[in-house]
Design an enzyme around this catalytic site. Structure first.
Site, PDB file in Angstrom:
ATOM      1  N   TRP A 173       0.798  -1.226   0.000  1.00 35.36           N
ATOM      2  CA  TRP A 173       0.000   0.000   0.000  1.00 35.36           C
ATOM      3  C   TRP A 173       0.828   1.272   0.000  1.00 35.36           C
ATOM      4  O   TRP A 173       0.300   2.349  -0.243  1.00 35.36           O
ATOM      5  CB  TRP A 173      -0.909   0.028   1.244  1.00 35.36           C
ATOM      6  CG  TRP A 173      -0.201  -0.305   2.526  1.00 35.36           C
ATOM      7  CD1 TRP A 173      -0.218  -1.507   3.177  1.00 35.36           C
ATOM      8  CD2 TRP A 173       0.649   0.548   3.303  1.00 35.36           C
ATOM      9  NE1 TRP A 173       0.564  -1.450   4.305  1.00 35.36           N
ATOM     10  CE2 TRP A 173       1.103  -0.201   4.410  1.00 35.36           C
ATOM     11  CE3 TRP A 173       1.062   1.878   3.182  1.00 35.36           C
ATOM     12  CZ2 TRP A 173       1.947   0.320   5.383  1.00 35.36           C
ATOM     13  CZ3 TRP A 173       1.919   2.409   4.142  1.00 35.36           C
ATOM     14  CH2 TRP A 173       2.344   1.638   5.232  1.00 35.36           C
ATOM     15  N   ASN A 174       2.137   1.185   0.287  1.00 32.62           N
ATOM     16  CA  ASN A 174       2.886   2.436   0.493  1.00 32.62           C
ATOM     17  C   ASN A 174       3.157   3.194  -0.805  1.00 32.62           C
ATOM     18  O   ASN A 174       3.327   4.405  -0.791  1.00 32.62           O
ATOM     19  CB  ASN A 174       4.172   2.182   1.282  1.00 32.62           C
ATOM     20  CG  ASN A 174       5.075   1.163   0.636  1.00 32.62           C
ATOM     21  OD1 ASN A 174       4.672   0.400  -0.230  1.00 32.62           O
ATOM     22  ND2 ASN A 174       6.312   1.135   1.067  1.00 32.62           N
ATOM     23  N   SER A 255       6.744  -7.378   3.725  1.00 29.60           N
ATOM     24  CA  SER A 255       7.594  -7.660   4.880  1.00 29.60           C
ATOM     25  C   SER A 255       8.366  -8.957   4.702  1.00 29.60           C
ATOM     26  O   SER A 255       7.960  -9.868   3.975  1.00 29.60           O
ATOM     27  CB  SER A 255       6.747  -7.743   6.152  1.00 29.60           C
ATOM     28  OG  SER A 255       5.954  -8.919   6.142  1.00 29.60           O
ATOM     29  N   GLU A 276      11.031  -8.299  -2.812  1.00 31.90           N
ATOM     30  CA  GLU A 276      11.614  -7.083  -2.233  1.00 31.90           C
ATOM     31  C   GLU A 276      11.004  -6.933  -0.852  1.00 31.90           C
ATOM     32  O   GLU A 276       9.824  -6.588  -0.721  1.00 31.90           O
ATOM     33  CB  GLU A 276      11.315  -5.879  -3.128  1.00 31.90           C
ATOM     34  CG  GLU A 276      12.100  -4.642  -2.726  1.00 31.90           C
ATOM     35  CD  GLU A 276      11.256  -3.671  -1.921  1.00 31.90           C
ATOM     36  OE1 GLU A 276      11.471  -3.612  -0.685  1.00 31.90           O
ATOM     37  OE2 GLU A 276      10.404  -2.998  -2.500  1.00 31.90           O
ATOM     38  N   CYS A 310      10.173   1.228   2.349  1.00 30.72           N
ATOM     39  CA  CYS A 310      11.095   0.156   2.719  1.00 30.72           C
ATOM     40  C   CYS A 310      12.546   0.600   2.715  1.00 30.72           C
ATOM     41  O   CYS A 310      13.405  -0.057   3.312  1.00 30.72           O
ATOM     42  CB  CYS A 310      10.910  -1.034   1.785  1.00 30.72           C
ATOM     43  SG  CYS A 310      11.037  -0.589   0.046  1.00 30.72           S
ATOM     44  N   GLU A 405      12.435  -2.079  11.720  1.00 33.42           N
ATOM     45  CA  GLU A 405      11.988  -0.912  10.972  1.00 33.42           C
ATOM     46  C   GLU A 405      10.853  -0.216  11.715  1.00 33.42           C
ATOM     47  O   GLU A 405       9.877  -0.858  12.095  1.00 33.42           O
ATOM     48  CB  GLU A 405      11.456  -1.340   9.596  1.00 33.42           C
ATOM     49  CG  GLU A 405      12.428  -1.258   8.468  1.00 33.42           C
ATOM     50  CD  GLU A 405      11.738  -1.502   7.145  1.00 33.42           C
ATOM     51  OE1 GLU A 405      11.872  -0.667   6.246  1.00 33.42           O
ATOM     52  OE2 GLU A 405      11.071  -2.544   6.987  1.00 33.42           O
TER      53      GLU A 405
END
Length: 501
Positions: A173-174, A255, A276, A310, A405
């Protein structure tokens, strides 16, 4: 303190079509086999504006059975699509790029509503996102094979590249648009067909892109989009994509924890994978750095997307000789941020995407302060999903950001005294996606960049993502590359043909 919104939460419903030049870009159905469709059992779920908490609409809550239909549609469309010439696929992708560019403002407004980032950032994402379609349109005609001289007489060796087949694309979603086009562009250019699992938090960007793909003439079944809510449905859809033997490749951004689950589910059919995954990016400022440039880099590298990327700088290491000056300058810049609804004038940063994100930032701040860290700016929750952009200094020996993170607007500034010391600290994590450092020493720049255990390094630069270069990590940050010359290779397989003459 950064300007925080007050009374921004409105609730109710928001008619997004009223702010779009082309209201038809706001699609609320999934897309399978060239048809806009609902889930087979009629289930839906709601999507909300992350800043105002207003309901934007609903989308289908699809199941594993719906996903199988999408996979079957992609498989049926594959033979005709892969037989098209590379030039024809190039032409079609170029048409799609032009259409995306023509509708860039509307696509950006959709991102603001469903993701929460500012309009300026959303426009930047769309430019970045569209760049992948442009780049891979050109790469469609460059999937070269090669010949290999044979060791024996009377034999000729030829290696060609062919599309791997049906691909499952699982996106986060980012970056609601860019994470789709970064996968969709090379897949289509290579001659593959796809099933996209759109993120539950931000499905409308995916559907708008596919609306434009349909308009420019992408054949039915070549692109399919499945929408589903978080929880059991999402797990079932992901599992179907991974375990269905018709799907020959999975590309996933998300993730490390989820990546490991998907990898285990793909083992039974030995799919090709490109993952990724999570990072814990270090940002190092040496004593000889240009501090003003380093501060600007830290702002860009840490607070883009309100820290929800990320490759965001998660640990900022500053040499003791310039520590106080850097911390003061960074805090002063963060103090000028304007936080709020991305469509409001002057807003630089938006909310986080969910409550879990807010809670995580809050926990990281609270635990660090409890251990002795100092809050230079921010450090408090705002309304709804907002959290004040925060700068912490004087970090104790052990804080959550060492190993995890934050994925939020928290800049944690560590102090170091030597190159050897900081190199050991920044590499002492199980992940390795991106890293950044600032120094004027040319020899150090080469030496340190080579020793950083990451897939990507920004040397006196904090914006490293581009369509034309490879993006990806090492260690538990994943494998495979997206973008650049090699991005299309992730969707191709080599075939050897040995001719007797």
């Amino acid at each position: 303190m950064p300007q925080m919104p007050k009374n921004v939460i409105k609730g109710g419903k928001e008619d997004l079509t009223q702010v779009l030049k082309d209201p038809k870009l706001f699609r609320t159905d999934a897309y399978i086999d060239g048809k806009w469709t609902q889930s087979s059992d009629g289930n839906t779920f709601k999507v909300f504006n992350k800043a105002t908490q207003a309901e934007l609409g609903t989308v289908p809550d699809m199941s594993a059975a719906d996903t199988r239909k999408a996979i079957d549609a992609a498989a049926a469309a594959l033979p005709a699509w892969r037989e098209q010439s590379a030039k024809s696929r190039q032409d079609l992708l170029t048409k799609l790029f032009i259409s995306l560019q023509d509708n860039a403002e509307d696509l950006a407004k959709i991102i603001v509503a469903e993701n929460g980032k500012s309009l300026t950032e959303a426009k930047g994402e769309i430019a970045y996102s569209n760049g992948f379609i442009e780049w891979f349109a050109a790469e469609a005609t460059r999937t070269y094979g090669h010949t290999v001289p044979a060791p024996l007489p009377g034999v000729r060796n030829v290696v060609i590249k062919q599309p791997i087949g049906v691909c499952g694309l699982i996106t986060p979603w980012n970056f609601p648009a860019a994470m789709i086009t970064r996968k969709l562009g090379p897949a289509l250019a290579a001659g593959c067909t796809v099933v996209i699992k759109a993120p539950a938090e931000t499905p409308y960007s995916a559907l708008a892109i596919i609306e434009l793909a349909e308009r420019v003439g992408v054949p039915k079944g070549v692109i399919n989009v499945v929408t589903c809510n978080k929880g059991e449905r999402e797990a079932a859809v992901g599992k179907e994509l991974c375990e269905n033997s018709t799907v020959r490749k999975i590309s996933f951004t998300g993730s490390t924890r989820v990546g490991k689950i998907l990898m285990s589910q793909c083992a039974g059919s030995l799919k090709k994978l490109s993952f990724e995954l999570g990072g814990n990016a270090p940002f190092i400022v040496f004593g000889d750095a240009d501090l003003d440039k380093a501060v600007d880099g830290a702002i860009a590298g840490k607070f883009r997307g309100s820290g929800q990327t990320c490759i965001c700088a998660n640990r900022i290491y500053v040499h003791e000789s310039v520590y106080a000056e850097f911390a003061s300058k960074l805090a002063a810049k963060v103090d000028k941020f304007k936080v709020g609804y991305g469509m409001d004038e002057g807003v630089t940063h938006g909310p986080l995407v969910n409550q879990a994100g807010v809670d995580k930032v809050s926990q990281h701040v609270e635990q660090s302060v409890k251990g002795g860290a100092q809050v230079l700016v921010g450090g408090k929750r705002g309304e709804g999903l907002f959290y004040e952009p925060t700068v912490l200094s004087d970090l104790p020996d052990k804080v959550p950001m060492d190993d995890e993170e934050t994925f939020g607007p928290l800049a944690a500034i560590y102090k170091f005294s030597s190159e050897e010391e900081v190199l050991k600290k920044v590499n002492d994590v199980p992940v390795g996606l991106a890293g950044y450092f600032y120094s004027k020493d040319v020899a150090r720049c080469w030496r340190f960049a080579e020793k950083l255990e990451v897939g990507m390094v920004g040397v006196n630069a904090a914006i490293i993502s581009q369509a034309v270069v490879p993006f990806g990590g090492i260690k538990e940050s994943g494998f495979g590359r997206e973008g650049g010359r090699d991005g299309i290779l992730e969707y191709l397989v080599d075939k050897l043909m040995v001719f007797g003459v």
